[in-house]
Design a protein around this motif. Structure first.
Motif: not given
Lengths: 203, 203
Positions: B155, B158-159, B162-163, B194
């Motif tokens: 996760e 992933d974040l 995304i950023i 994160v």
DNA sequence: ATTTTGATTGAACGTTCATTCAATTAAAAT
DNA sequence: ATTTTAATTGAATGAACGTTCAATCAAAAT
């Protein structure tokens, strides 16, 4: 004297037809001839209203990008607190409403053109910056209001859109709607943390 | 018996020529004839090695996407702690090295095609997921090591992406190199938070 | 009714496109 | 040398492209 001009309305009709066709068959597969055929009109009529295909594409991009502003619309704004308004807007941003209103394929297709046409690049930049400053205003309202203690409203707005754009970039590739919902709410949650920016990174 | 096959090498040469041309003049302006001219070769030779233009584009996309894996390369890996390795990789991700190695115009141009071709969509999805799982592994190493207490490695990875993806999406439109550097380091900092996911959102 | 203006058509332009197919050339093996 | 196999060429295809221009048609104004 003479005949009344239909320029504005015809141009609009042409752009709408262009949009619909490009949405269905792809930007690169949409020609002036095809648009004309779809409108049951002569191809030269399109050239008459837009002198070149380039002009037509510029108009299409304006048409597409103008669709993004109403995302900030909140009903009964006057009766709500700044915090509520901000949260509703962020809910809108991270919702499928946003996703169905617009066509990602066209949005990215035109975005790709921006690398070769500075006019297009400027238009996209203006849209993205406009969205950011509008969101920043809402955050400012919360700061004035005392309901948020965010350091820098514009920076926070920027970060939220960074997460949003990154999220949609990835989610366009995901098919499973259940997974999509999970992802979306995770990303929204992460975006919200931006408003409470006290995270320290250990040395 | 008979002549030795040049298939593999010729195909590679064609793809490289395609890549260079498309990078300079745009994907939509690159035809088989132009590639052939650039190679000083007959157009039908290209069709001989790739039966259709579609096949050629698939090959181009593989060529482009394969360029992304070495971003995880860290020199002298063996002598470094997991934390150091992770931080170096994240430094690489949020650096202009990454940006100059690849051509954003082509990356987004092909991405736009993915909306109309499931094969392409799957290829992009595989790339993005592959990058995520590789980063997740590095985070896992830090968790095992005790140098990080991140909840969920995948996760978090992933974040971070995304950023990253959101950042490059926006930064492709920014011209001022100084502003670009500022933005980039801000986004990297946010990505790092994160890894320390204890931010609580007040009710 | 005639004039004026713009809407719309229709035919044609030269270019470029992806693709085909047969013909030719060049390197291996016998 | 001849055969085999693949590389490469060259000419041609029909379709689609954006754009042009003159001709026609339709609505306003005089």
């Amino acid at each position: 004297m003479g005949r009344r001009s239909l320029k504005a309305t015809r141009q609009q009709e042409i752009i709408v037809a262009f949009y619909k066709l490009a949405k269905k068959e792809g930007l690169e597969n949409t020609s002036i001839a095809k648009i004309a055929k779809a409108m049951d009109v002569n191809p030269s009529l399109i050239i008459h209203y837009f002198q070149t295909k380039e002009e037509l594409i510029y108009a299409l991009i304006d048409f597409i990008l103008d669709k993004y502003t109403p995302i900030f619309h909140v009903p009964n704004k006057a009766s709500k607190t700044p915090k509520t308004i901000l949260m509703e807007v962020i809910d809108n941003l991270f919702s499928k409403k946003w996703n169905t209103l617009f066509d990602d394929s066209l949005f990215y297709g035109c975005y790709a053109l921006s690398f070769r046409e500075n006019k297009i690049k400027a238009r996209y930049k203006a849209l993205l910056d406009g969205l950011r400053s509008k969101l920043a205003e809402l955050i400012e309202d919360c700061i004035s209001d005392g309901s948020l203690a965010t350091d820098n409203a514009l920076e926070a707005a920027d970060l939220i859109f960074i997460i949003l754009d990154g999220a949609y970039f990835y989610m366009s590739l995901v098919k499973d709607p259940k997974l999509l919902n999970e992802k979306l709410s995770l990303y929204k949650q992460k975006a919200l943390t931006v408003l409470y920016n006290h995270t320290e990174i250990p040395a």
